[in-house]
Design a protein around this motif. Sequence first.
Motif, PDB file in Angstrom:
ATOM      1  N   GLY A   3       0.962  -1.215  -0.203  1.00  0.00           N
ATOM      2  CA  GLY A   3       0.029  -0.187  -0.111  1.00  0.00           C
ATOM      3  C   GLY A   3       0.921   1.087  -0.131  1.00  0.00           C
ATOM      4  N   ARG A   4       2.149   1.239   0.290  1.00  0.00           N
ATOM      5  CA  ARG A   4       2.980   2.229   0.351  1.00  0.00           C
ATOM      6  C   ARG A   4       4.351   1.605  -0.208  1.00  0.00           C
ATOM      7  NH1 ARG A   4       1.369   6.067   4.151  1.00  0.00           N
ATOM      8  NH2 ARG A   4      -0.764   6.606   3.930  1.00  0.00           N
ATOM      9  N   TYR A   5       5.134   2.330  -1.036  1.00  0.00           N
ATOM     10  CA  TYR A   5       6.608   2.015  -1.194  1.00  0.00           C
ATOM     11  C   TYR A   5       7.236   3.096  -1.653  1.00  0.00           C
ATOM     12  CZ  TYR A   5       5.486   2.206  -6.226  1.00  0.00           C
ATOM     13  OH  TYR A   5       5.149   2.208  -7.576  1.00  0.00           O
ATOM     14  N   VAL A   6       8.667   2.712  -1.623  1.00  0.00           N
ATOM     15  CA  VAL A   6       9.716   3.894  -1.770  1.00  0.00           C
ATOM     16  C   VAL A   6      10.242   3.716  -3.356  1.00  0.00           C
ATOM     17  CG1 VAL A   6      12.035   4.648  -1.447  1.00  0.00           C
ATOM     18  CG2 VAL A   6      10.330   4.049   0.464  1.00  0.00           C
ATOM     19  N   MET A   7      10.407   4.793  -4.163  1.00  0.00           N
ATOM     20  CA  MET A   7      10.811   4.632  -5.618  1.00  0.00           C
ATOM     21  C   MET A   7      11.595   6.142  -5.800  1.00  0.00           C
ATOM     22  SD  MET A   7      11.822   2.941  -8.015  1.00  0.00           S
ATOM     23  CE  MET A   7      12.996   3.761  -9.195  1.00  0.00           C
ATOM     24  N   ALA A   8      12.814   6.449  -5.429  1.00  0.00           N
ATOM     25  CA  ALA A   8      13.322   7.628  -5.560  1.00  0.00           C
ATOM     26  C   ALA A   8      14.605   7.507  -6.441  1.00  0.00           C
ATOM     27  CB  ALA A   8      13.883   7.934  -4.263  1.00  0.00           C
ATOM     28  N   ARG A   9      14.882   6.449  -7.230  1.00  0.00           N
ATOM     29  CA  ARG A   9      16.025   6.286  -8.128  1.00  0.00           C
ATOM     30  C   ARG A   9      15.850   7.381  -9.410  1.00  0.00           C
ATOM     31  NH1 ARG A   9      17.957   2.509  -5.369  1.00  0.00           N
ATOM     32  NH2 ARG A   9      19.043   0.642  -6.200  1.00  0.00           N
ATOM     33  N   ALA A  10      16.926   7.782  -9.655  1.00  0.00           N
ATOM     34  CA  ALA A  10      17.047   8.829 -10.985  1.00  0.00           C
ATOM     35  C   ALA A  10      16.537   8.081 -12.102  1.00  0.00           C
ATOM     36  CB  ALA A  10      18.448   9.320 -11.164  1.00  0.00           C
ATOM     37  N   ALA A  11      15.787   8.376 -13.177  1.00  0.00           N
ATOM     38  CA  ALA A  11      15.554   7.861 -14.419  1.00  0.00           C
ATOM     39  C   ALA A  11      16.522   7.079 -14.893  1.00  0.00           C
ATOM     40  CB  ALA A  11      14.808   8.895 -15.301  1.00  0.00           C
ATOM     41  N   GLY A  12      17.854   7.625 -15.110  1.00  0.00           N
ATOM     42  CA  GLY A  12      18.849   6.892 -15.831  1.00  0.00           C
ATOM     43  C   GLY A  12      19.272   5.559 -14.985  1.00  0.00           C
ATOM     44  N   ASP A  13      19.344   5.660 -13.814  1.00  0.00           N
ATOM     45  CA  ASP A  13      19.630   4.388 -13.042  1.00  0.00           C
ATOM     46  C   ASP A  13      18.328   3.572 -13.276  1.00  0.00           C
ATOM     47  OD1 ASP A  13      21.944   5.821 -12.076  1.00  0.00           O
ATOM     48  OD2 ASP A  13      20.727   6.257 -10.186  1.00  0.00           O
ATOM     49  N   LEU A  26      10.813  11.074 -20.349  1.00  0.00           N
ATOM     50  CA  LEU A  26      10.422  10.503 -19.075  1.00  0.00           C
ATOM     51  C   LEU A  26      10.763  11.537 -17.990  1.00  0.00           C
ATOM     52  CD1 LEU A  26       9.230   7.999 -17.732  1.00  0.00           C
ATOM     53  CD2 LEU A  26      11.743   7.154 -17.572  1.00  0.00           C
ATOM     54  N   GLN A  27       9.848  11.563 -17.089  1.00  0.00           N
ATOM     55  CA  GLN A  27       9.868  12.319 -15.833  1.00  0.00           C
ATOM     56  C   GLN A  27       9.478  11.519 -14.619  1.00  0.00           C
ATOM     57  OE1 GLN A  27       7.947  16.218 -16.109  1.00  0.00           O
ATOM     58  NE2 GLN A  27       9.659  16.963 -17.543  1.00  0.00           N
ATOM     59  N   LEU A  28      10.730  11.367 -13.644  1.00  0.00           N
ATOM     60  CA  LEU A  28       9.977  10.390 -12.666  1.00  0.00           C
ATOM     61  C   LEU A  28      10.347  11.485 -11.225  1.00  0.00           C
ATOM     62  CD1 LEU A  28      12.341   7.054 -13.219  1.00  0.00           C
ATOM     63  CD2 LEU A  28       9.728   7.841 -13.889  1.00  0.00           C
ATOM     64  N   ARG A  29       9.302  11.083 -10.655  1.00  0.00           N
ATOM     65  CA  ARG A  29       9.034  12.120  -9.273  1.00  0.00           C
ATOM     66  C   ARG A  29       9.720  11.046  -8.081  1.00  0.00           C
ATOM     67  NH1 ARG A  29       6.069  13.120  -4.463  1.00  0.00           N
ATOM     68  NH2 ARG A  29       4.751  11.559  -4.822  1.00  0.00           N
ATOM     69  N   GLN A  30      10.715  11.545  -7.492  1.00  0.00           N
ATOM     70  CA  GLN A  30      11.485  11.056  -6.592  1.00  0.00           C
ATOM     71  C   GLN A  30      10.462  10.738  -5.016  1.00  0.00           C
ATOM     72  OE1 GLN A  30      15.079  12.988  -5.826  1.00  0.00           O
ATOM     73  NE2 GLN A  30      16.184  11.055  -6.227  1.00  0.00           N
ATOM     74  N   SER A  31      10.102   9.773  -4.654  1.00  0.00           N
ATOM     75  CA  SER A  31       9.292   9.772  -3.551  1.00  0.00           C
ATOM     76  C   SER A  31       9.703   8.636  -2.646  1.00  0.00           C
ATOM     77  CB  SER A  31       7.841   9.280  -3.831  1.00  0.00           C
ATOM     78  OG  SER A  31       6.928   9.473  -2.943  1.00  0.00           O
ATOM     79  N   TRP A  32       9.670   8.801  -1.061  1.00  0.00           N
ATOM     80  CA  TRP A  32       9.905   7.942  -0.198  1.00  0.00           C
ATOM     81  C   TRP A  32       8.718   7.413   0.522  1.00  0.00           C
ATOM     82  CZ3 TRP A  32      13.362  11.592  -1.684  1.00  0.00           C
ATOM     83  CH2 TRP A  32      14.633  11.584  -1.851  1.00  0.00           C
ATOM     84  N   ASN A  33       7.453   7.980  -0.215  1.00  0.00           N
ATOM     85  CA  ASN A  33       6.591   7.485   0.399  1.00  0.00           C
ATOM     86  C   ASN A  33       5.112   7.463  -0.626  1.00  0.00           C
ATOM     87  OD1 ASN A  33       4.376   6.708   2.305  1.00  0.00           O
ATOM     88  ND2 ASN A  33       4.505   8.641   3.463  1.00  0.00           N
ATOM     89  N   VAL A  34       5.293   6.797  -1.517  1.00  0.00           N
ATOM     90  CA  VAL A  34       4.530   6.448  -2.752  1.00  0.00           C
ATOM     91  C   VAL A  34       3.261   5.749  -2.392  1.00  0.00           C
ATOM     92  CG1 VAL A  34       4.096   5.501  -5.141  1.00  0.00           C
ATOM     93  CG2 VAL A  34       6.509   6.237  -4.311  1.00  0.00           C
ATOM     94  N   ALA A  35       2.221   6.244  -2.485  1.00  0.00           N
ATOM     95  CA  ALA A  35       0.771   5.909  -2.053  1.00  0.00           C
ATOM     96  C   ALA A  35      -0.082   5.764  -3.491  1.00  0.00           C
ATOM     97  CB  ALA A  35      -0.089   7.120  -1.334  1.00  0.00           C
ATOM     98  N   THR A  37      -2.883   6.003  -6.278  1.00  0.00           N
ATOM     99  CA  THR A  37      -3.232   6.910  -7.265  1.00  0.00           C
ATOM    100  C   THR A  37      -1.929   7.857  -7.634  1.00  0.00           C
ATOM    101  OG1 THR A  37      -3.870   8.751  -5.716  1.00  0.00           O
ATOM    102  CG2 THR A  37      -5.473   7.309  -5.922  1.00  0.00           C
ATOM    103  N   SER A  38      -0.873   7.695  -6.963  1.00  0.00           N
ATOM    104  CA  SER A  38       0.506   8.340  -7.612  1.00  0.00           C
ATOM    105  C   SER A  38       0.823   7.902  -9.106  1.00  0.00           C
ATOM    106  CB  SER A  38       1.575   8.121  -6.503  1.00  0.00           C
ATOM    107  OG  SER A  38       1.139   8.619  -5.333  1.00  0.00           O
ATOM    108  N   ASP A  39       1.609   8.652  -9.596  1.00  0.00           N
ATOM    109  CA  ASP A  39       2.143   8.240 -11.025  1.00  0.00           C
ATOM    110  C   ASP A  39       3.490   7.615 -10.522  1.00  0.00           C
ATOM    111  OD1 ASP A  39       0.357   9.536 -12.439  1.00  0.00           O
ATOM    112  OD2 ASP A  39       1.216  11.234 -13.005  1.00  0.00           O
ATOM    113  N   VAL A  40       3.673   6.421 -11.253  1.00  0.00           N
ATOM    114  CA  VAL A  40       4.666   5.536 -10.702  1.00  0.00           C
ATOM    115  C   VAL A  40       5.459   4.853 -11.883  1.00  0.00           C
ATOM    116  CG1 VAL A  40       3.918   5.034  -8.510  1.00  0.00           C
ATOM    117  CG2 VAL A  40       3.199   3.422 -10.606  1.00  0.00           C
ATOM    118  N   PRO A  41       6.733   4.480 -11.972  1.00  0.00           N
ATOM    119  CA  PRO A  41       7.288   3.831 -13.283  1.00  0.00           C
ATOM    120  C   PRO A  41       6.912   2.510 -13.382  1.00  0.00           C
ATOM    121  CG  PRO A  41       9.128   4.374 -11.588  1.00  0.00           C
ATOM    122  CD  PRO A  41       7.647   4.934 -11.062  1.00  0.00           C
ATOM    123  N   ILE A  42       6.667   2.097 -14.647  1.00  0.00           N
ATOM    124  CA  ILE A  42       6.436   0.760 -14.911  1.00  0.00           C
ATOM    125  C   ILE A  42       7.330   0.231 -15.992  1.00  0.00           C
ATOM    126  CG2 ILE A  42       4.212   0.496 -14.115  1.00  0.00           C
ATOM    127  CD1 ILE A  42       3.350   0.524 -16.846  1.00  0.00           C
TER     128      ILE A  42
END
Length: 245
Positions: A3-13, A26-35, A37-42
């Motif tokens: 229900g919550r996770y961390v995804m703060a990697r830079a796009a290149g990494d 491609l634009q990724l938002r760093q987040s240490w509390n992804v909930a 309805t957030s936009d996330v990479p797949i």
Amino acid sequence: MCGRYVMARAAGDLIAEAEAETDDALQLRQSWNVAPTSDVPIVLERLIDGTVTRQVHVARWGLVSSWAKDMSVGVRAFNARSETAAEKPTFKSSVKSRRCAVPVEGYYEWRKEPGGSKTPFFVHRGDGRLTFFAGLYSWWKDPTKEDSDPERWLLSTSVITMASPEPGAPGVLDELASLHDRLPIPMSTETMSEWLHPGNGDGATLLDLVRNGAFDAASAWRLDRVGSEVGNVRNDSQDLITPVT
């Protein structure tokens, strides 16, 4: 559950670790509390000019089926149970042909304690590498928008879960058994290749495949107790994953 996770990697990494490609936009938002309805990479694979191509896209977390009347249904579909996903109307078409991986640096889970309190933990790989959860994706066309509107299409995703290990399992699996009765399904590099390949159409067999390899992949995890601040989605900083005693 996830229900919550961390995804703060830079796009290149992320692109390098996923062995994928993407466009320069491609634009990724760093987040240490992804909930949800957030936009996330797949990460997904497509057949382009006869060649299987692995790509990174950004999706809304909470799957919205192509037949949905509005996007609000995604709030209830951020996780998909592997035992029923192949039959559930919301997920079954995605199981057949729209499978993805959801990259995370780790996820949060709350263990129920005697007396009713809950203790948050950050679950992550001990070597610092990304975990790739088995996921599903879908494209949904917003009926309120004109065909000329570039935002008329919504890409959304869901994380697939399974039953947690039984108590007494070896190593970290025993800790996971005490944490929650559901587990987001991690994939090895080999399993992910099979799961993503667009030519593999037997969804039920692939669900068995990712379940069968999940505990081996999860054996690389560690659990760190973290502070209660993770319970508020408005808190979002690297401090959230700092272990506490």
